[in-house]
Design a protein around this motif. Structure first.
Motif, PDB file in Angstrom:
ATOM      1  N   LYS A  32       0.808  -1.234   0.000  1.00 54.71           N
ATOM      2  CA  LYS A  32       0.000   0.000   0.000  1.00 54.71           C
ATOM      3  C   LYS A  32       0.839   1.281   0.000  1.00 54.71           C
ATOM      4  CE  LYS A  32      -3.787  -2.313   2.339  1.00 54.71           C
ATOM      5  NZ  LYS A  32      -4.313  -2.687   3.650  1.00 54.71           N
ATOM      6  N   ASP A  41       0.915   4.425  -4.161  1.00 56.29           N
ATOM      7  CA  ASP A  41      -0.368   4.592  -4.823  1.00 56.29           C
ATOM      8  C   ASP A  41      -0.079   4.870  -6.297  1.00 56.29           C
ATOM      9  OD1 ASP A  41      -2.727   5.417  -5.938  1.00 56.29           O
ATOM     10  OD2 ASP A  41      -3.349   6.584  -4.194  1.00 56.29           O
ATOM     11  N   PRO A  42      -0.445   3.943  -7.189  1.00 48.18           N
ATOM     12  CA  PRO A  42      -0.079   4.121  -8.601  1.00 48.18           C
ATOM     13  C   PRO A  42      -0.603   5.416  -9.218  1.00 48.18           C
ATOM     14  CG  PRO A  42      -0.951   1.920  -8.214  1.00 48.18           C
ATOM     15  CD  PRO A  42      -1.174   2.691  -6.960  1.00 48.18           C
ATOM     16  N   THR A  43      -1.690   5.937  -8.661  1.00 51.34           N
ATOM     17  CA  THR A  43      -2.230   7.170  -9.250  1.00 51.34           C
ATOM     18  C   THR A  43      -1.456   8.405  -8.792  1.00 51.34           C
ATOM     19  OG1 THR A  43      -3.811   7.439  -7.447  1.00 51.34           O
ATOM     20  CG2 THR A  43      -4.559   6.203  -9.371  1.00 51.34           C
ATOM     21  N   ASP A  70       4.396  10.852 -13.834  1.00 53.01           N
ATOM     22  CA  ASP A  70       4.522  10.212 -15.148  1.00 53.01           C
ATOM     23  C   ASP A  70       5.998  10.090 -15.508  1.00 53.01           C
ATOM     24  OD1 ASP A  70       1.868   9.731 -15.742  1.00 53.01           O
ATOM     25  OD2 ASP A  70       1.566  11.801 -16.420  1.00 53.01           O
ATOM     26  N   LYS A  86       4.242   6.629 -15.298  1.00 49.20           N
ATOM     27  CA  LYS A  86       3.908   5.898 -14.073  1.00 49.20           C
ATOM     28  C   LYS A  86       4.542   4.503 -13.998  1.00 49.20           C
ATOM     29  CE  LYS A  86      -0.458   8.330 -13.395  1.00 49.20           C
ATOM     30  NZ  LYS A  86       0.010   9.144 -12.280  1.00 49.20           N
ATOM     31  N   LEU A  87       4.696   3.871 -15.142  1.00 52.34           N
ATOM     32  CA  LEU A  87       5.222   2.499 -15.107  1.00 52.34           C
ATOM     33  C   LEU A  87       6.653   2.429 -14.565  1.00 52.34           C
ATOM     34  CD1 LEU A  87       3.780   0.942 -18.377  1.00 52.34           C
ATOM     35  CD2 LEU A  87       3.302   0.230 -16.034  1.00 52.34           C
ATOM     36  N   ILE A 132       5.686   2.044 -10.559  1.00 50.69           N
ATOM     37  CA  ILE A 132       4.704   1.154  -9.938  1.00 50.69           C
ATOM     38  C   ILE A 132       5.065  -0.310 -10.146  1.00 50.69           C
ATOM     39  CG2 ILE A 132       2.857   2.845 -10.097  1.00 50.69           C
ATOM     40  CD1 ILE A 132       1.774   1.488 -12.504  1.00 50.69           C
ATOM     41  N   GLY A 144       4.175  -3.640 -11.605  1.00 50.96           N
ATOM     42  CA  GLY A 144       3.325  -4.262 -12.627  1.00 50.96           C
ATOM     43  C   GLY A 144       4.018  -5.466 -13.235  1.00 50.96           C
TER      44      GLY A 144
END
Lengths: 363, 287
Positions: free
Chosen positions: A246, A249-251, A255, A257-258, A261, A263
């Protein structure tokens, strides 16, 4: 004679067993695989070791194989992988269809992205052949095929400008994350679960780290300080996973974003960094494991030596285990039987593959 | 008709590509400026223009008074439509579904078509990120990433069937769904849940039914829209006479998908018609 147990085969066998367990969602033993405490999982390990093994085909800098031989061998490997993938996909479809009839449960026809195969067969069979339609949990081999198709270019670049191999891979990786670039799925809209454009970086890392020269040589010379740097990364990653991830927060990340985060589809940097740290830390333990439990090491190494056959068997076995878990009363007893039976059958497949090789060699 | 996307975060892709190539070539470090700024918010707020009344429910999908959708207001969808006349939907979850007629698109295309027909000038974009067989807990992690990349106004989440087939513990399923719904609410993303499939033989499957009840419970508790595919399919099966052989069941499954898409589109449209109630007048003191 098969080669003696070694760290690479052992860890590859370990990855194969982990993948088998992870591909049975809900099984009790899933929580004991390393993904329960690690950001990266066995998929990274499998792809990294596939890259590591590629050096045996390409050859070392001191003893390079002829270029045409490398290209043909790597290309041939891609064809073998493709054929293996097609075989297990067809088996999986047949298993789902037969079980749907046997249990009188048409829901099974829709399991794991199989619905399109049965409800829209014309386009979907084209998609299966083109690898643009993939069944759920049958999506690692398409990545491996794509990587092996890409491998001749890696081999050529490695031969003419070895220092550029990792930077070129990194540029493609970062570009694919920033744009982002993906491979689309068809006829069902979507994208490949494992994006080859980013996962190629893990593969190339395996290739260069497997070498005793260049980056691999540098890592070997500095492995002790690297382990000290890696240890807190592994521990932080463990806390990150255990607390539900937690913190990020990906949001809220900037930018692109990858880059920030977690993934799996994109093998994002957070996963790759944690994975490399994990490899550095765990690279110390193999000799101790080999001394403590030589039989287990021998068994896992046998799986690792025959990774394609075992992977295919494991994929089909995990699907069968899923069906059995649905059809039979669930519980730890069933899960234990499935685990023991599955790993034993994977071992039998590996043993048969080696027996066949021995027979052919004698003949 | 809205264009489809084959890659995530499609806004400004070319700019970003040019940026990366330039970065790789020149190692120039001036970052953020090239990122395409979202243009939302500049357009004046307008009410969604309704083309007419919602088309009547197709004959095949009429199930009498049976209520298969748990209606819920969709404030973020309404805001997107008012401000941008554009609605971005993220379709995620366990079962990317197909129709036999490939030219008709998939079931989400039905939703897209119905919404665009109902609201004049509305552009609907559906971004498909379904992973078949994906469990709610895994989808929950992926939803966060996809929401960050796609920036949807609405998430259509199909869930439950894979968890039930995998015999996932009920509490784990409930917790995963609840955590994700809370996260989506906190991030101003509306959500519509599409529930489990119906099969007569599963009516007595206690675990399957427990997962179904858990989903209903969490949806009610969190106040989110839920399309009861199970209830719809069960009612359709009853009205048409039970499912019969394999072919009959297959047709029933297809009809249930079609009708669920229709119910979903109608529910979203109804959510857009939803007017916030004026605050209640203060109660008169009672002497």
């Amino acid at each position: 004679m098969p080669r003696a147990p070694n760290a690479v085969d052992f860890w590859r066998g370990f990855a194969l067993v982990s993948i088998f367990i992870n591909h049975i969602p809900g099984i009790f033993f899933d929580k004991f695989t390393h993904r329960a405490v690690s950001i990266s999982d066995s998929a990274e390990l499998f792809v990294f070791l596939a890259g590591w093994s590629l050096r045996y085909v390409i050859g070392d800098a001191g003893r390079p194989r002829p270029m045409h031989e490398v290209v043909f061998r790597v290309g041939g490997r891609a064809v073998t992988l493709y054929a293996a993938h097609m075989m297990i996909v067809m088996l999986a479809i047949a298993i789902l269809a037969a079980t749907a009839r046997l249990l009188d449960n048409p829901l099974l026809l829709e399991w794991h992205n199989a619905a399109a195969v049965f409800y829209r067969p014309v386009e979907t069979h084209v998609g299966l052949a083109l690898l643009t339609h993939q069944l759920g949990y049958f999506d690692i081999l398409p990545l491996y095929v794509a990587l092996m198709l890409f491998a001749p270019f890696l081999a050529i670049l490695d031969r003419i400008a070895p220092a550029l191999l990792l930077p070129a891979s990194f540029v493609l990786y970062i570009t694919s994350l920033v744009v982002p670039l993906t491979i689309p799925a068809w006829p069902i809209e979507g994208q490949w679960f494992f994006n080859p454009l980013t996962w190629q970086f893990v593969f190339v890392l395996g290739l260069v780290m497997g070498r005793t020269s260049g980056v691999g040589g540098w890592v070997r010379r500095h492995i002790v300080p690297i382990r000290w740097v890696s240890l807190p990364i592994v521990l932080i990653g463990m806390i990150f996973v255990l607390t539900g991830g937690k913190w990020i927060d990906p949001t809220s990340v900037p930018d692109p974003k990858l880059l920030f985060i977690n993934g799996k589809t994109f093998a994002t940097p957070i996963r790759v960094i944690q994975f490399l740290a994990l490899v550095a830390v765990m690279s110390i333990v193999y000799p101790y494991i080999a001394r403590a439990v030589p039989s287990a090491v021998g068994y896992l190494s046998m799986l690792g030596r025959n990774s394609l056959e075992v992977f295919c068997a494991g994929s089909i076995l995990s699907l069968i285990c899923q069906i059995l878990r649905f059809a039979l009363p669930d519980g730890i007893l069933l899960d234990t039987l499935l685990l023991i039976g599955g790993v034993a059958l994977m071992g039998m497949v590996a043993w048969l593959a080696e027996w066949r090789t021995r027979v052919v060699a004698v003949a | 008709m809205a264009g489809r996307v084959a890659h995530p975060g499609c806004g400004g892709s070319l700019k970003r590509l040019a940026y990366v190539l330039a970065l790789a070539a020149m190692f120039a470090g001036s970052a953020a400026a090239q990122q395409a700024a979202p243009s939302a918010g500049s357009a004046p707020a307008t009410e969604p223009k309704q083309e007419g009344q919602l088309p009547p429910v197709t004959r095949e999908c009429q199930i009498g008074a049976m209520d298969v959708v748990t209606q819920s207001p969709l404030p973020n969808v309404l805001k997107a439509v008012r401000e941008r006349q554009k609605l971005k939907i993220l379709a995620i979850g366990a079962s990317p579904v197909v129709r036999r007629d490939s030219s008709a698109g998939d079931y989400y295309d039905l939703v897209e078509q119905l919404l665009e027909q109902t609201f004049k000038g509305l552009e609907v974009e559906v971004v498909h990120r379904g992973v078949s067989g994906e469990l709610a807990r895994d989808a929950g992690a992926r939803i966060k990433m996809e929401v960050a990349l796609v920036e949807p106004d609405l998430v259509l989440w199909q869930l439950g069937t894979a968890d039930a087939l995998a015999r996932l513990p009920i509490d784990d399923f409930e917790d995963s769904v609840r955590t994700t719904l809370v996260w989506l609410k906190e991030h101003n993303v509306d959500v519509a849940l599409i529930g489990l499939h119906y099969l007569k033989s599963l009516a007595k499957d206690t675990h399957y039914q427990a997962i179904r009840r858990a989903l209903k419970k969490v949806a009610t508790e969190q106040g989110v829209m839920r399309v009861g595919r199970y209830e719809a399919m069960e009612t359709l099966a009853r009205l048409r006479g039970e499912q019969g052989g394999q072919a009959g069941r297959s047709r029933m499954t297809e009809a249930a998908y079609e009708c669920s898409a229709e119910y979903l589109a109608r529910a979203i449209a109804t959510g857009l018609f939803h007017k916030e109630k004026p605050p209640a007048p203060p109660a008169k003191p009672i002497n």
